[in-house]
Design a protein around this motif. Structure first.
Motif, short mmCIF file in Angstrom:
data_model
loop_
_atom_site.label_atom_id
_atom_site.label_comp_id
_atom_site.label_asym_id
_atom_site.label_seq_id
_atom_site.Cartn_x
_atom_site.Cartn_y
_atom_site.Cartn_z
N PRO A 31 43.16 43.18 39.30
CA PRO A 31 43.09 41.72 39.38
C PRO A 31 43.26 41.01 38.05
O PRO A 31 43.85 39.92 38.00
CB PRO A 31 41.69 41.46 39.97
CG PRO A 31 40.91 42.70 39.67
CD PRO A 31 41.91 43.83 39.73
N ARG A 32 42.78 41.61 36.97
CA ARG A 32 42.92 40.94 35.68
C ARG A 32 44.39 40.86 35.26
O ARG A 32 44.87 39.81 34.82
CB ARG A 32 42.11 41.68 34.61
CG ARG A 32 41.92 40.91 33.33
CD ARG A 32 41.05 41.68 32.36
NE ARG A 32 39.76 42.01 32.95
CZ ARG A 32 38.72 41.17 32.99
NH1 ARG A 32 38.85 39.97 32.46
NH2 ARG A 32 37.58 41.55 33.53
N HIS A 178 35.93 30.54 35.98
CA HIS A 178 36.98 30.63 36.98
C HIS A 178 37.33 29.28 37.57
O HIS A 178 38.45 29.09 38.08
CB HIS A 178 36.52 31.58 38.10
CG HIS A 178 36.50 33.02 37.70
ND1 HIS A 178 35.69 33.96 38.30
CD2 HIS A 178 37.20 33.68 36.74
CE1 HIS A 178 35.89 35.14 37.73
NE2 HIS A 178 36.79 35.00 36.79
N LEU A 212 37.73 39.39 40.87
CA LEU A 212 37.27 39.57 39.49
C LEU A 212 35.75 39.43 39.40
O LEU A 212 35.09 40.20 38.70
CB LEU A 212 37.95 38.54 38.58
CG LEU A 212 39.41 38.82 38.23
CD1 LEU A 212 40.04 37.61 37.55
CD2 LEU A 212 39.53 40.04 37.33
N ARG A 215 34.04 42.55 40.85
CA ARG A 215 34.05 43.70 39.95
C ARG A 215 33.11 43.50 38.77
O ARG A 215 32.47 44.46 38.31
CB ARG A 215 35.48 43.97 39.47
CG ARG A 215 36.40 44.32 40.62
CD ARG A 215 37.63 45.06 40.20
NE ARG A 215 38.35 45.55 41.37
CZ ARG A 215 39.43 46.33 41.30
NH1 ARG A 215 39.90 46.70 40.12
NH2 ARG A 215 40.03 46.74 42.40
#
Length: 302
Positions: A31-32, A178, A212, A215
């Protein structure tokens, strides 16, 4: 030729490219890196759109053959560039003003009706609790008045490990800001015309910020957090909380396809380093194309 290529590139990166990229779901495993690629595509689209008009207006073709027609072309090019920049600035102002007003109103309402955990040293210290049976958990971003909100219904349905995992998820949203990532993509989606803009980018980025945060929660909450968070997501799935789509809050609740994707990705413990490197390199390459077209001619003329 350069303005035409940049214009075509801007249209491609704003619409068709995000729609195609969103179909490549394997990128979600990193995802990053995937987020970097999406940001690179968005930034390249903006740079290409601004560079198309700027390169035409500042080019040498109309100066080599001066005349009324040449000056008209240069003027139109500047007008188009100004229009694109103006739409971006106006969209940023409208989206930012609306989101901050909504969050401020929501925060004031929460502070009025909720209470805080007061145990010092507890993982729940500072969390705001709503006395409501609906199981919800979300965060209200802000520079100084950020809030993690959880309902009594959620605390009653989730065990201690699940609550800790959910709170870690929400705090990860706040630490990484985010909300600013989502705001930037909302601005771009609003600024580009509907026949060019693709909602796929905004939808995918909304999912990626949740992955993100998932995790980050697993890393910070320790052993067993992966399973606990998965159970909590399923338990909160039916909650009608304001989620990332509203732009007001970021929430742990998920529904439908997004819930299935997030649970599957929680179970994926692979590093996928090769994919991550490829996506990062691709993000750099995508951004380098319009940069070369825009900056290259100016450097050549020096």
């Amino acid at each position: 030729m350069t303005p035409l290529l940049l214009g075509l590139l801007a249209g491609l990166l704003a619409g068709p490219a995000p729609r195609l990229l969103a179909r490549v779901t394997r990128t979600r495993r990193t995802p990053r890196a995937a987020m970097l690629l999406w940001q690179g595509v968005a930034l390249a689209a903006v740079l290409a759109a601004l560079g198309a008009g700027a390169s035409l207006a500042t080019g040498t073709a109309w100066r080599d053959e001066p005349g009324a027609a040449s000056y008209v072309v240069a003027g139109v090019a500047l007008l188009v560039t100004g229009l694109v920049l103006g739409r971006l600035l106006l969209s940023g102002h409208l989206v930012g003003t609306r989101l901050r007003a909504l969050r401020r109103r929501h925060r004031d309402q929460v502070d009025l009706v909720a209470h805080r955990f007061s145990q010092r040293g507890s993982t729940r210290a500072g969390v705001v609790v709503l006395d409501h049976d609906l199981p919800v958990a979300y965060c209200l971003p802000g520079m100084q008045r950020a809030r993690v909100v959880v309902s009594a219904g959620a605390l009653g349905r989730l065990d201690a490990a699940e609550v800790d995992a959910v709170l870690a998820h929400e705090r990860a949203h706040l630490r990484a800001r985010h909300d600013l990532v989502l705001e930037a993509f909302s601005v771009l989606h609003r600024a580009f015309p509907r026949w060019v803009s693709s909602a796929a980018a905004l939808a995918e980025v909304r999912l990626l910020v949740e992955v993100l945060a998932d995790r980050a929660a697993v890393r910070s909450a320790g052993g067993g957090a992966r399973r606990a968070l998965g159970r909590a997501l399923v338990e909160l799935a039916g909650a009608r909380a304001a989620g990332p789509g509203s732009g007001v809050t970021l929430g742990s609740g998920a529904a439908g396809a997004d819930l299935v994707v997030r649970v599957r990705l929680l179970a994926d413990t692979g590093a996928h380093r090769v994919q991550a490197v490829v996506l990062v390199l691709l993000a750099g390459a995508v951004l380098a194309v319009p940069t070369t077209f825009v900056v290259g001619p100016w450097l050549t003329g020096l």
